[in-house]
Design a protein around this motif. Structure first.
Motif, PDB file in Angstrom:
ATOM      1  N   GLY A 123       0.813  -1.211   0.000  1.00 56.11           N
ATOM      2  CA  GLY A 123       0.000   0.000   0.000  1.00 56.11           C
ATOM      3  C   GLY A 123       0.846   1.261   0.000  1.00 56.11           C
ATOM      4  N   MET A 124       1.961   1.239   0.727  1.00 57.46           N
ATOM      5  CA  MET A 124       2.836   2.414   0.794  1.00 57.46           C
ATOM      6  C   MET A 124       3.510   2.687  -0.548  1.00 57.46           C
ATOM      7  SD  MET A 124       4.686   2.150   4.484  1.00 57.46           S
ATOM      8  CE  MET A 124       5.798   3.465   3.975  1.00 57.46           C
ATOM      9  N   VAL A 125       3.932   1.624  -1.236  1.00 54.09           N
ATOM     10  CA  VAL A 125       4.554   1.805  -2.552  1.00 54.09           C
ATOM     11  C   VAL A 125       3.560   2.436  -3.514  1.00 54.09           C
ATOM     12  CG1 VAL A 125       5.483   0.606  -4.567  1.00 54.09           C
ATOM     13  CG2 VAL A 125       6.235  -0.049  -2.274  1.00 54.09           C
ATOM     14  N   GLU A 126       2.325   1.954  -3.480  1.00 53.79           N
ATOM     15  CA  GLU A 126       1.292   2.523  -4.347  1.00 53.79           C
ATOM     16  C   GLU A 126       1.027   3.984  -4.005  1.00 53.79           C
ATOM     17  OE1 GLU A 126      -1.326  -1.486  -5.360  1.00 53.79           O
ATOM     18  OE2 GLU A 126      -2.030  -0.078  -3.832  1.00 53.79           O
ATOM     19  N   LEU A 127       0.955   4.276  -2.717  1.00 52.03           N
ATOM     20  CA  LEU A 127       0.737   5.655  -2.295  1.00 52.03           C
ATOM     21  C   LEU A 127       1.885   6.558  -2.715  1.00 52.03           C
ATOM     22  CD1 LEU A 127      -0.791   5.590   1.315  1.00 52.03           C
ATOM     23  CD2 LEU A 127      -1.792   6.579  -0.748  1.00 52.03           C
ATOM     24  N   ALA A 128       3.103   6.061  -2.576  1.00 51.93           N
ATOM     25  CA  ALA A 128       4.271   6.863  -2.941  1.00 51.93           C
ATOM     26  C   ALA A 128       4.234   7.218  -4.426  1.00 51.93           C
ATOM     27  CB  ALA A 128       5.555   6.098  -2.610  1.00 51.93           C
TER      28      ALA A 128
END
Length: 212
Positions: A158-163
């Motif tokens: 989820g963090m990679v997508e958000l970044a």
């Protein structure tokens, strides 16, 4: 595990690109202070996501649904913080220039720290973020897999997508601001974001859909 991770990535991607408070913060910061500041605010948001992910992995976010006092305390604190952000944005839109008499390096340093703090604060002081992690991630944890490991893995996805999303948003917003180059545009963005922050605060205070 791979199937669950891919399924989560698809669902999380749709949720992440849905306009919300965090995206608005990155957008507004990128317009008013430049892309670097927008990315710093995104870093603050992602740091908050790390905290929520770890809290979910060790079971701490369960307190938000088990204790109305804990949920309401965080909800009220979050609403107060959003009102402060909104009021600050509206004040800046009326006041005009930003720290015009201060040295450039000092202004940049303070601006980036404020951007990081705003991103971290809006994320950590939003109890819905904790409930989101606790309610969504377990649905994609296969039987027999370590809950702790899967929670950290899905949080990282989820963090990679958000970044990636925030990289796109900050770049587009900063490019638009540079293209227009109008102080009036920056003031209007501050006004719109200020009202929106207060609106998010009102929504957070009015939230009554959680079951204790």
């Amino acid at each position: 595990m791979l199937t669950s991770a891919l399924a989560f990535a698809s669902v999380a991607a749709l949720i992440n690109i849905t306009p919300g408070l965090d995206t608005l913060l990155v957008l507004r910061t990128s317009v008013s202070q430049g892309r670097s500041a927008g990315l710093v605010s995104a870093l603050g948001i992602l740091t908050g996501c790390v905290v929520w992910g770890i809290a979910t992995a060790v079971g701490l976010t369960a307190l938000l649904t088990a204790s109305r006092v804990a949920y309401d305390a965080l909800r009220i604190a979050g609403a107060a913080y959003l009102v402060w952000l909104g009021a600050s944005a509206l004040w800046r839109s009326r006041r005009g220039g930003w720290d015009e008499g201060a040295p450039e390096v000092e202004v940049e340093t303070r601006g980036r720290w404020a951007a990081f703090r705003a991103g971290l604060g809006t994320n950590l002081l939003n109890p819905k973020a904790g409930v989101f992690y606790m309610s969504l991630i377990p649905q994609f944890t296969p039987d027999g897999e370590s809950v702790f490991t899967m929670t950290l893995l899905l949080t990282a996805i989820g963090m990679v997508e958000l970044a990636i999303w925030y990289w796109v948003v900050s770049g587009a917003a900063a490019a638009l601001a540079d293209r227009l180059r109008r102080p009036a545009f920056r003031r209007r963005m501050e006004q719109v974001s200020g009202v929106a922050f207060v609106g998010f605060a009102a929504n957070l205070l009015a939230d009554g859909g959680r079951t204790a």
